[in-house]
Write an enzyme that holds these catalytic residues in place. Structure first.
Site, PDB file in Angstrom:
ATOM      1  N   CYS A   1      -3.362   7.092   5.383  1.00 19.06           N
ATOM      2  CA  CYS A   1      -3.408   7.198   4.049  1.00 19.06           C
ATOM      3  C   CYS A   1      -5.004   7.259   3.199  1.00 19.06           C
ATOM      4  O   CYS A   1      -4.253   7.272   1.751  1.00 19.06           O
ATOM      5  CB  CYS A   1      -3.025   5.529   3.907  1.00 19.06           C
ATOM      6  SG  CYS A   1      -3.479   4.327   4.848  1.00 19.06           S
TER       7      CYS A   1
ATOM      8  N   GLU B   1       1.149  -1.087  -0.218  1.00 14.32           N
ATOM      9  CA  GLU B   1       0.064  -0.374   0.038  1.00 14.32           C
ATOM     10  C   GLU B   1       0.980   1.408   0.080  1.00 14.32           C
ATOM     11  O   GLU B   1       1.783   1.844   0.310  1.00 14.32           O
ATOM     12  CB  GLU B   1      -1.156   0.160   0.927  1.00 14.32           C
ATOM     13  CG  GLU B   1      -1.453   0.988   1.489  1.00 14.32           C
ATOM     14  CD  GLU B   1      -2.209   1.182   3.157  1.00 14.32           C
ATOM     15  OE1 GLU B   1      -2.490   2.477   3.267  1.00 14.32           O
ATOM     16  OE2 GLU B   1      -2.934   0.525   3.535  1.00 14.32           O
TER      17      GLU B   1
END
Length: 524
Positions: free
Chosen positions: A302, A265
């Protein structure tokens, strides 16, 4: 028990005298003891070899035994008590309430995967019995189940010292799948990592599992991570971090004699769409919610809303003014590391220096490693022509983009890279435009929200925390929720094996009591 500063290799600690480093308290602006010793090549090899030696036994532990192991880890983490929270506060600069919530999330993930283990559908058991009389060709007996992929290397994330680190996120999913785990502790919170690592180590011993089920490697710099991914025993990688770091690990994994998957990620600016009816009806409330979201945790999520899109006009300008005013009174907040802070400052300065970009607001003056929130605005034309404006700036900053009309809004949407999330601020009269946007967003993101903000990721069965590149390296998977287990499984088919040689999940007697798909029909 004092923090040792040494790696955890199976049931023992390393005696390595590798390079020394210390944690750093960004709030106090000083180093924190003790000295930590970087793992050396022999530590990496021993941890990975132990993981390989443990693999066959661990992957065939019964569902109840593995579920009990995950629950034991959760309890061991809770038993550390306030020592864990205090150490994490010192190493990360995050407040107590945030870290207590993150500890709860970590424990919740482990307990969720324990429930998944007991339920058993992750086996994906499929049985196609032999049809010996079938014409023109008979069918052999075929059965399929998922098995663990092998030892997994997990990289602790800087922004979640508990929930995406030693026993959270990727590690929890891999252990649930039956994969031994070798964790590389993030150098920003090595003491926190050691405390949690001990909890996992104690759980391994308490449950009578092979010692190689878990190891924790400590170190700074890139060499440790590179060597870990290169090790022949490692069969998959879980990573949360920068695009640069994720791409580097992907290249290392692809260059191995046996390439392995990297579930990384990496990068996302999480566009928020301000659709016209919603903006006209509740622009002030949306501006406040947006400011809360973009400054949450100093913007170090994020899923931080780094991009806001809307149709140019009075309502959009009013939102820009309100959002700028909201951010202007927000206090600067400590960032996780000096490196993250320096990168944030460069990113904000780069945005401010771009032609056709204006600054709408900035928070209170920052000191030391603190980040002041900032808001910028530009036009769709400028955004489409300048790739700098699409880059993620990790921290409490966002860019507003005014589009001339719906077609230009769609054009900007098509221009976007892959994202973790997209948010639609919408009312009933916005549904026609939402219908035009949805097919594009489905191709671009992993999670689509209506009338909320992307910060805050529920750990559940229906969650997807992933998306097309560069949000993640593999858009088919998620790093949050029960479906994360599938990244660390692979299917194996068995043809014409006798019942007593078949794994329990595929036997006709179904001793596990799980769902089996027999001739295409689910049965239990």
């Amino acid at each position: 028990m004092p923090i040792s500063g040494q790696s955890i290799i199976g049931s023992s600690r390393s005696n390595s005298q590798g390079a020394v480093f210390r944690a750093f308290d960004t709030v106090q602006g000083k180093q924190i003891g003790p000295d930590f010793h970087s793992a050396e090549p022999q530590d990496i090899e021993r941890a990975c070899a132990l993981a390989q030696a443990a693999f066959d036994a661990y992957r065939e532990t019964g569902q109840e035994a593995r579920a009990g192991f995950l629950e034991t880890i959760a309890q061991q983490i809770l038993d550390i008590g306030d020592e864990l929270i205090l150490r994490a506060m010192a190493e990360s600069g995050l407040p107590r309430a945030r870290l207590e919530g993150e500890r709860g999330r970590t424990v919740g993930q482990l307990r969720l995967f324990a429930a998944v283990q007991r339920e058993g559908s992750w086996n994906d058991a499929r049985i196609d019995p032999a049809l010996l009389e079938r014409s023109p060709l008979p069918r052999v007996d075929l059965r399929l189940r998922n098995i663990a992929i092998g030892p997994v290397a997990v990289f602790g994330a800087s922004n979640f010292p508990l929930a995406f680190s030693v026993a959270g996120g990727d590690a929890a999913a891999a252990l649930a799948a039956g994969c031994p785990v070798v964790v590389k502790a993030h150098p920003a919170h090595p003491g926190t990592s050691e405390l949690v690592g001990r909890a996992v180590q104690q759980a391994v011993a308490a449950c009578g599992l092979p010692e190689g089920v878990f190891s924790l490697l400590t170190g700074s710099g890139n060499a440790l991570g590179t060597a870990l991914v290169q090790n022949r025993h490692i069969q998959a990688v879980g990573f949360t971090g920068s695009r640069q770091g994720g791409l580097a690990l992907m290249q290392v994994a692809a260059a191995r004699p046996q390439p392995i998957p990297v579930y990384a990620e990496m990068s996302s600016i999480n566009p928020v769409y301000l659709l016209p009816a919603a903006l006209a009806a509740r622009g002030e409330a949306i501006a406040k919610g947006f400011a809360d979201s973009v400054t949450l945790g100093a913007g170090q999520f994020c899923t931080n809303p780094g991009l806001v899109l809307g149709l140019a006009g009075a309502d959009f300008e009013r939102f820009a003014q309100l959002a700028g005013e909201e951010l202007a009174w927000r206090s600067a907040a400590a960032m996780l590391t000096t490196g993250i802070h320096e990168t944030y400052e460069r990113g904000v300065a780069t945005l401010a220096a771009q032609a056709d970009v204006r600054q709408l607001g900035q928070g209170a003056a920052a000191e030391g490693c603190q980040a002041a929130p900032a808001l910028f605005a530009t036009s769709a034309t400028a955004f489409l022509s300048n790739p700098v404006l699409s880059a993620e700036v990790f921290g409490p900053v966002s860019l507003l983009v005014a589009c001339a009309d719906e077609n230009e809004l769609l054009q900007v949407s098509e221009h976007l890279e892959g994202q973790l999330t997209a948010t639609l601020q919408m009312d009933e009269d916005d549904k026609a435009l939402a219908r035009r946007l949805l097919p594009v967003l489905e191709r671009k993101v992993g999670r689509i929200l209506a009338n909320g903000f992307p910060t805050g990721v529920e750990v559940s069965h229906a969650m997807v925390h992933g998306g097309p590149f560069p949000a993640t390296s593999d858009s088919r998977s998620t790093s949050v929720g029960s479906a994360a287990i599938y990244r660390f499984l692979r299917p194996v088919s068995y043809q014409n094996l006798a019942q007593d040689l078949l794994p329990a999940a595929l036997q006709d007697a179904n001793p596990l009591g799980i769902w089996q798909r027999r001739d295409g029909q689910l049965e239990k």
